[in-house]
Design an enzyme around this catalytic site. Structure first.
Site, PDB file in Angstrom:
ATOM      1  N   MET A   1       0.841  -1.198   0.000  1.00 17.13           N
ATOM      2  CA  MET A   1       0.000   0.000   0.000  1.00 17.13           C
ATOM      3  C   MET A   1       0.876   1.247   0.000  1.00 17.13           C
ATOM      4  O   MET A   1       1.723   1.409   0.880  1.00 17.13           O
ATOM      5  CB  MET A   1      -0.894   0.023   1.251  1.00 17.13           C
ATOM      6  CG  MET A   1      -1.840  -1.151   1.373  1.00 17.13           C
ATOM      7  SD  MET A   1      -2.821  -1.072   2.902  1.00 17.13           S
ATOM      8  CE  MET A   1      -1.568  -1.513   4.113  1.00 17.13           C
TER       9      MET A   1
ATOM     10  N   ILE B   1       2.365  -5.167   8.121  1.00 16.77           N
ATOM     11  CA  ILE B   1       3.784  -4.815   8.197  1.00 16.77           C
ATOM     12  C   ILE B   1       3.951  -3.306   8.064  1.00 16.77           C
ATOM     13  O   ILE B   1       3.478  -2.705   7.097  1.00 16.77           O
ATOM     14  CB  ILE B   1       4.585  -5.526   7.094  1.00 16.77           C
ATOM     15  CG1 ILE B   1       4.420  -7.047   7.220  1.00 16.77           C
ATOM     16  CG2 ILE B   1       6.062  -5.150   7.175  1.00 16.77           C
ATOM     17  CD1 ILE B   1       5.053  -7.818   6.082  1.00 16.77           C
TER      18      ILE B   1
ATOM     19  N   GLY C   1       1.304   4.194   4.421  1.00 20.31           N
ATOM     20  CA  GLY C   1       2.118   3.353   3.549  1.00 20.31           C
ATOM     21  C   GLY C   1       2.643   2.108   4.236  1.00 20.31           C
ATOM     22  O   GLY C   1       3.311   2.201   5.251  1.00 20.31           O
ATOM     23  N   SER C   2       2.353   0.939   3.701  1.00 20.45           N
ATOM     24  CA  SER C   2       2.721  -0.286   4.398  1.00 20.45           C
ATOM     25  C   SER C   2       2.445  -1.505   3.516  1.00 20.45           C
ATOM     26  O   SER C   2       2.311  -1.386   2.306  1.00 20.45           O
ATOM     27  CB  SER C   2       1.945  -0.377   5.712  1.00 20.45           C
ATOM     28  OG  SER C   2       0.597   0.012   5.499  1.00 20.45           O
ATOM     29  N   ARG C   3       2.294  -2.691   4.164  1.00 18.00           N
ATOM     30  CA  ARG C   3       2.121  -3.920   3.399  1.00 18.00           C
ATOM     31  C   ARG C   3       1.354  -4.962   4.212  1.00 18.00           C
ATOM     32  O   ARG C   3       1.436  -5.002   5.431  1.00 18.00           O
ATOM     33  CB  ARG C   3       3.504  -4.455   3.033  1.00 18.00           C
ATOM     34  CG  ARG C   3       3.499  -5.757   2.259  1.00 18.00           C
ATOM     35  CD  ARG C   3       4.906  -6.075   1.833  1.00 18.00           C
ATOM     36  NE  ARG C   3       5.293  -7.436   2.137  1.00 18.00           N
ATOM     37  CZ  ARG C   3       6.538  -7.872   2.095  1.00 18.00           C
ATOM     38  NH1 ARG C   3       7.521  -7.035   1.783  1.00 18.00           N
ATOM     39  NH2 ARG C   3       6.822  -9.125   2.373  1.00 18.00           N
TER      40      ARG C   3
END
Length: 232
Positions: free
Chosen positions: A102, A159, A189-191
């Site tokens: 993301m 994450i 912002g991440s995953r």
């Protein structure tokens, strides 16, 4: 349909976790505008961006226990067989991992990929390298959920990334969870990693855009028949 209903259905709601941020940007805009009027409009641009970041749109989720739904909006950044993180206690055998990255422009509300019961929730501190890098799965701060499903236990890992410094999870152990149900959010912002047991086959490609609660990212061999969807 009334004008009010039209406007209400057009405007995407903001998740409650974003209220303090939107309010802070708005107040800052008023203060800056009092000092120098053009600064008010600059501040309002950031206020609107903040509201956009914390948007929480409804999604139409396929209702099929053989389908795996994307837990996040973003880009499919990895599809591979890997050993799941030790804290998930899913064993040492490789599992299918599908990762969705993301960026700051994606909706950051996270949703359950399958229907089931939450077996455990495991938080682990770590670093904040770019979440798109493969080593982020091992090095970064993360929060992992293990869900008992029709096809066995799956793992869902939030994450943190280079900019993201706050993982939110409002799910609880032993709670039931529907596919597409909201369970968390990661700021800026991440995953998300999904770990699937044997029998799951990917239904997305690297670089494909995924929509949380809607895009089918994998399915199990017994999937068949028409798919029924519901709003979530």
């Amino acid at each position: 349909m009334s004008l009010f209903n039209t406007v209400r259905n057009t405007i995407v709601p903001v998740h409650k976790e974003g209220y303090p941020f939107v309010a802070a940007f708005f107040v800052a805009s008023l203060i800056l505008g009092w000092i120098f009027k053009p600064l008010f409009w600059i501040g309002m641009i950031f206020t609107l961006w903040c509201a956009y970041f914390f948007r929480d749109p409804e999604r139409v989720t396929p209702q099929d226990d053989d389908l795996v739904i994307s837990p996040a909006d973003g880009k499919v950044s990895a599809i591979q067989m890997v050993t799941p993180p030790a804290e998930l206690d899913l064993g040492s055998e490789p599992m299918l991992r599908i990762s969705v990255f993301m960026n700051v422009f994606n909706c950051h509300v996270n949703r359950a990929p399958m229907r089931g019961r939450i077996v455990s929730i495991n938080y682990r501190s770590g670093s904040f390298v770019n979440a798109e890098l493969d080593k982020a799965s091992e090095d970064n701060e993360r929060n992992g959920l293990v869900i008992e499903t029709k096809h066995g236990q799956i793992g869902v890992v939030q994450i943190a990334g280079l900019v993201a410094r706050r993982i939110l999870c409002w799910a609880n152990t032993n709670e039931p969870m529907d596919a597409g149900e909201r369970f968390g959010l990661i700021r800026f912002g991440s995953r998300l990693d999904v770990f699937l047991p044997a029998g799951a086959a990917p239904r997305v490609s690297l670089g494909q855009t995924a929509i949380a609660g809607e895009t089918v990212i994998a399915e199990f061999a017994s999937a068949k028949g028409p798919v029924i969807s519901r709003r979530s």
